[in-house]
Design a protein around this motif. Sequence first.
Motif, PDB file in Angstrom:
ATOM      1  N   ARG B  79      15.998  10.308  -2.436  1.00  0.00           N
ATOM      2  CA  ARG B  79      17.437  10.064  -2.453  1.00  0.00           C
ATOM      3  C   ARG B  79      17.806   8.689  -3.007  1.00  0.00           C
ATOM      4  O   ARG B  79      18.961   8.296  -2.942  1.00  0.00           O
ATOM      5  N   SER B  80      16.798   7.932  -3.505  1.00  0.00           N
ATOM      6  CA  SER B  80      17.155   6.644  -4.104  1.00  0.00           C
ATOM      7  C   SER B  80      16.651   6.574  -5.535  1.00  0.00           C
ATOM      8  O   SER B  80      15.622   7.165  -5.885  1.00  0.00           O
ATOM      9  N   ILE B 130      22.681  11.236 -10.614  1.00  0.00           N
ATOM     10  CA  ILE B 130      23.062  10.739  -9.286  1.00  0.00           C
ATOM     11  C   ILE B 130      23.844  11.825  -8.524  1.00  0.00           C
ATOM     12  O   ILE B 130      23.633  12.031  -7.333  1.00  0.00           O
ATOM     13  N   LYS B 134      22.021  14.415  -5.540  1.00  0.00           N
ATOM     14  CA  LYS B 134      22.533  13.892  -4.268  1.00  0.00           C
ATOM     15  C   LYS B 134      21.900  12.556  -3.891  1.00  0.00           C
ATOM     16  O   LYS B 134      21.426  12.360  -2.754  1.00  0.00           O
ATOM     17  N   GLU B 136      21.453   8.822  -2.714  1.00  0.00           N
ATOM     18  CA  GLU B 136      22.171   8.058  -1.692  1.00  0.00           C
ATOM     19  C   GLU B 136      22.240   6.569  -2.001  1.00  0.00           C
ATOM     20  O   GLU B 136      23.135   5.883  -1.527  1.00  0.00           O
ATOM     21  N   GLU B 137      21.231   6.070  -2.755  1.00  0.00           N
ATOM     22  CA  GLU B 137      21.276   4.654  -3.124  1.00  0.00           C
ATOM     23  C   GLU B 137      20.848   4.440  -4.568  1.00  0.00           C
ATOM     24  O   GLU B 137      19.818   4.950  -5.000  1.00  0.00           O
ATOM     25  N   VAL B 164      27.903   6.897  -3.018  1.00  0.00           N
ATOM     26  CA  VAL B 164      26.533   6.420  -3.177  1.00  0.00           C
ATOM     27  C   VAL B 164      26.504   4.907  -2.966  1.00  0.00           C
ATOM     28  O   VAL B 164      27.375   4.174  -3.428  1.00  0.00           O
ATOM     29  N   ARG B 166      25.351   1.209  -3.588  1.00  0.00           N
ATOM     30  CA  ARG B 166      24.889   0.536  -4.812  1.00  0.00           C
ATOM     31  C   ARG B 166      24.380  -0.835  -4.438  1.00  0.00           C
ATOM     32  O   ARG B 166      25.052  -1.562  -3.715  1.00  0.00           O
TER      33      ARG B 166
END
Lengths: 197, 197
Positions: B79-80, B130, B134, B136-137, B164, B166
């Motif tokens: 997720r990153s 992104i 999905k 997240e970061e 998201v 950043r």
Amino acid sequence: MVEPPSLEKLVQEFASLPGIGKKTARRLAYFVLTRPRERAEALSNTIVEACDKVKRCSQCHSFAEEDPCPICKAREGSRSICVVEKFSDILPFENAGIYHGLYFVLGGVLSPLDGVGPETLHIPQLIQRIQTEKIEEVIFALGSSPEADSTILLIDKLLAGVPVKRSSLARGIPMGSELEYIDEVTVLRAFESRTGI
Amino acid sequence: MVEPPSLEKLVQEFASLPGIGKKTARRLAYFVLTRPRERAEALSNTIVEACDKVKRCSQCHSFAEEDPCPICKAREGSRSICVVEKFSDILPFENAGIYHGLYFVLGGVLSPLDGVGPETLHIPQLIQRIQTEKIEEVIFALGSSPEADSTILLIDKLLAGVPVKRSSLARGIPMGSELEYIDEVTVLRAFESRTGI
């Protein structure tokens, strides 16, 4: 590793070249991959082509596509020979157009610590050429180092009895340099070889 | 010229690589010619082989022999995403083993003077990735320059409304450096971002 194997191999190949470290090799490899494929092919072909075409001249040992090389051929019968360490040392003379005689590439200078003895250099071929081509002057253009000096001394000794003038490039202060930044040995030599005005 | 044509061509090819001037190119070319022929062939083949095998990963745009690349494949579902300028910027992260998420190679940073606008970079693909994956970061690891900053600003703007997180790499004093030799902007940023002890 993150790097794909074929890219890593290319990095290693570039890193095997002199003066190219791992980081520079990586930059070169990435650059080659980002250029169009034809540029990579051109580089690749040029390497093999140069290896195929370029030989050593059997008379002066410089790089050439023909044997004898264009200089040995054009200046056949010249009575002076300029002894250099490696092929690229010929370029400043030719670029300046100050010398019109023959050359001879020794292939290095004596350096026992690096395993370079008289047998590694083309010294016998030089002696033979001086005798068979009736050379009148040998000019040593070997750079300035103890190794170069002992190489000159050895050849000079081997030429004992051969009626040939021997000279070496003048040592002194290079153009455009400030005296205070020049090393002591250079100043000493320049002082000893001072010339009348 | 003294240099045989095929050697001159090789010098030119080497000189077309970044950071390689005419003199270095000449040294490389001479070196290649003095090595055994198989070494030249190996270099030549490796160049073409790397160009044939190495592609861009369609998901993260980094160099890889497979598509998707091993990292995108192994870390699918992460997720990153760490946004870098070029492929080699991934190496310090992977070598340090500090990050286990996805990467995305932008292909540069905005630089209008050099003709690098938003359309030259892979910004739309990043935004899309992104959203579809999905993420997240998003971690921006773009180096420290006004161009990098404006690139981050633009992407941040395009991500408006996308839920998201950043972040970007901390700016400050690098390890092992003396304060007196560090530029003012770095000191200013380090001062502004000072951390509690």
